[in-house]
Design a protein around this motif. Structure first.
Motif: not given
Length: 202
Positions: A68-69, A81-91, A168-174, A176-182
């Motif tokens: 997300y931008a 701003k940051g990523a959620m990455g690739i999701h693997f969903v257990n439907v 680690d996430n500078p915005n907090g563990m919970f 929704p996005t993580n700027p350290n994930v690319k």
């Protein structure tokens, strides 16, 4: 101030102090319990550092690496701003009883060395019997919101909670996005728009 008034005043202060101490102790115990549960969760998920183990347990990839931008849109969820990455969903687990030890989604970051497990997510569909937003580890879920189109149908109105257990996430563990994930190493990077908020218990 009379002696009686002073005694009453000090009594109120002592009572207030005791209540604050008890509340603080209760909060500390809850925090300690949450930390212990989170550590237990991390250990239980260690096998999924190998994404093929996740696939064998029916966590199936949505392929796109979501990021997300950081834009803010009226009537939409806010994702820093940051990523959620690739999701693997257990439907099969989606819509079942909420289990803190069994997240519905595993989140991976594409790297030069392959997919790296960085976080997890719980999904709770909005149903008529839900009277309030769900919570885990003392954290209230975000939502309700539409599904994250195009990877998830818009009709899938739900709540969700992310936990960045392995990065680690500078915005907090919970957050929704993580700027350290690319998503720069992803075959299919996907810049998504903020998801539309929907009516329901908040």
């Amino acid at each position: 101030m009379t002696r009686t008034a002073r005694v009453g005043h000090y009594g109120v202060l002592v009572l207030a102090g005791l209540l604050a101490a008890l509340f603080g102790a209760g909060t500390a115990r809850a925090d300690d319990a949450n930390k212990a549960d989170i550590e237990a969760l991390k250990k239980s998920l260690a096998k999924y550092e190998d994404y093929t183990a996740a696939v064998r347990d029916l966590y199936l990839s949505t392929v796109g690496c979501v990021y997300y931008a950081g834009e803010k849109l009226s009537g939409a969820m806010y994702y820093p701003k940051g990523a959620m990455g690739i999701h693997f969903v257990n439907v099969p687990s989606v819509g079942q009883k909420l289990d803190p030890m069994k997240p519905n989604v595993l989140i991976y970051e594409p790297t030069k060395k392959g997919l790296k497990l960085v976080g997890v997510e719980w999904l709770v569909p909005l149903t008529p019997d839900i009277k309030e937003a769900p919570s885990l580890f003392g954290q209230k879920f975000m939502g309700p919101m539409e599904g994250h189109y195009p990877l998830i149908p818009r009709e899938f109105v739900h709540y969700d909670l992310h936990a960045w257990l392995f990065r680690d996430n500078p915005n907090g563990m919970f957050s929704p996005t993580n700027p350290n994930v690319k998503c720069t190493k992803a075959d299919f990077p996907m810049l998504e728009k903020p998801t539309k908020m929907m009516p329901g218990p908040m």
